[in-house]
Design an enzyme around this catalytic site. Structure first.
Site, short mmCIF file in Angstrom:
data_model
loop_
_atom_site.label_atom_id
_atom_site.label_comp_id
_atom_site.label_asym_id
_atom_site.label_seq_id
_atom_site.Cartn_x
_atom_site.Cartn_y
_atom_site.Cartn_z
CE LYS A 134 28.97 15.77 36.14
NZ LYS A 134 28.11 16.94 35.98
NE ARG B 207 28.16 24.49 34.32
CZ ARG B 207 28.06 23.47 35.16
NH1 ARG B 207 28.88 23.36 36.17
NH2 ARG B 207 27.12 22.56 35.00
CE1 TYR C 17 60.74 14.45 50.97
CE2 TYR C 17 58.47 13.74 50.73
CZ TYR C 17 59.79 13.67 50.34
OH TYR C 17 60.18 12.84 49.34
CG MET D 220 53.75 11.32 44.66
SD MET D 220 54.99 11.30 43.35
CE MET D 220 55.60 12.97 43.41
#
Ligand SMILES: *Cc1c(COP(=O)(O)O)cnc(C)c1O
Length: 344
Positions: free
Chosen positions: A39, A133, A249, A296
């Site tokens: 998955k 679940r 930053y 980023m």
């Protein structure tokens, strides 16, 4: 025609380690055979790369979560070897399962009825033994709609297999009780950590995911599991800074001396979050400490101890999952599935 240049960040997959891990988990499963949880695009490492390796290693049971994940897996394995953990939520999904001949995992009384109304046929049944679940409640097993199912594998899922918790014994006992309440051909309980709990937890089929891809949820597995995923990226700029200058930053790093630094082309958009601050990259034997905040698309490194590293060179982020989890406070699962889509 112009050719797109290759990306400047790479997720190197050690295919031999992946095959080794499946075989190791298969052997540790005792008389049970190991399947594979594939998955979330093989936990972020890529169905295209990983599923053929698992198939060649001998895996015959593949688990995805969503129906949308089925087509990519079917390019590599026959439909009878694929099961969908979330089951059918409506008649459309049940019809799709029948059309492509992939096995649904039935998770509730409602899903059992949906499956029978669509025509029925082979399915797996997930029973909830305590995780609360996904899965049918044991109390619903005597229901006619459940008794009519053609169950290939009766499944349940462990909540605390990565801990020495009393929950594990409670769940195995509950699972054994469920086995006598409904007809089924095979039984399956253990995930990666469950395999490490020992032979009793194997039943007929185990469902490792994390440890296939290098995760070590219990120390018993440490000697058997090899790292599979290796993030690497290129240095896209080098510069010299003087004492008192800052980096990145919010200027969180201040140089105490003149130093040479390098900018690496990956960042938090690629899944390398700000919690990596304070860690280091490597180039051969050299350690390249991360300076300041992760951006980023970029991370800045201290090249003081690596005079040979220059623009265009590749550097590696150590991604041994237990160590990376300690550094970042992310789980080993998160560290894999978070890796972004810009890697080559
Ligand atoms: C994801 C999943 C697995 C694999 O678990 P790991 O802890 O990654 O080994 C097994 N079974 C089910 C039902 C799952 O959802």
């Amino acid at each position: 025609m112009t050719t797109l240049p290759p990306p400047t960040l790479l997720l190197r997959i050690d295919r031999d380690a992946l095959a080794h891990n499946w075989r190791a988990l298969d052997a540790l499963s005792g008389s049970a055979r190991a399947g594979a949880a594939v998955k979330a695009n093989c936990y972020g490492l890529g169905v295209e790369t990983c599923v053929p390796v698992l198939r060649e290693a001998g895996c015959r049971d593949f688990f995805v979560a969503h129906w949308s994940e089925v087509p990519a897996v079917l390019r590599h394995v026959p439909p009878g070897q694929v099961a969908v953990l979330h089951g059918p939520i409506d008649a459309g999904e049940a019809a799709y399962a029948r059309a492509v001949r992939v096995r649904p995992v039935i998770d509730s009384l409602r899903q059992a009825r949906l499956w029978l109304e669509s025509g029925g046929g082979p399915c797996n049944l997930m029973v909830d033994t305590g995780i609360n679940r996904l899965g049918i409640s044991p109390a619903d097993l005597p229901h006619p709609a459940v008794q009519q199912l053609e169950i290939e594998v009766l499944m349940s899922h462990l909540a605390c297999a990565d801990e020495d918790s009393a929950m594990n014994a409670r769940q195995i006992d509950a699972f054994r009780t469920c086995r006598s309440a409904v007809r089924h051909k095979e039984a399956s309980l253990a995930n990666s950590a469950g395999i490490a709990l020992g032979g009793d937890y194997g039943f007929d089929l185990t469902r490792p995911g994390l440890s296939l891809y290098g995760g070590i949820p219990r120390s018993e597995l440490a000697g058997d599991i090899r790292q599979v995923a290796y993030p690497e990226a290129r240095v896209i700029q080098c510069r010299e800074i003087g004492a008192g200058e800052t980096v990145g930053y919010n200027a969180t790093f201040t140089a105490s001396r003149a130093m040479r630094i390098g900018v690496v082309s990956l960042g938090y958009a690629d899944g390398i979050l700000r919690s990596w601050a304070g860690a280091h990259f490597t180039h051969g034997e050299c350690r390249l400490p991360i300076l300041g905040k992760v951006s980023m698309d970029m991370i800045v490194l201290d090249l003081s101890d690596a005079p040979d590293v220059g623009e265009g060179d590749w550097v590696a982020l150590p991604y041994h999952l237990p160590d990376a989890a300690r550094q970042t406070t992310l789980s080993q699962y998160e560290l894999l599935t978070i890796l972004g889509h810009r890697f080559g």
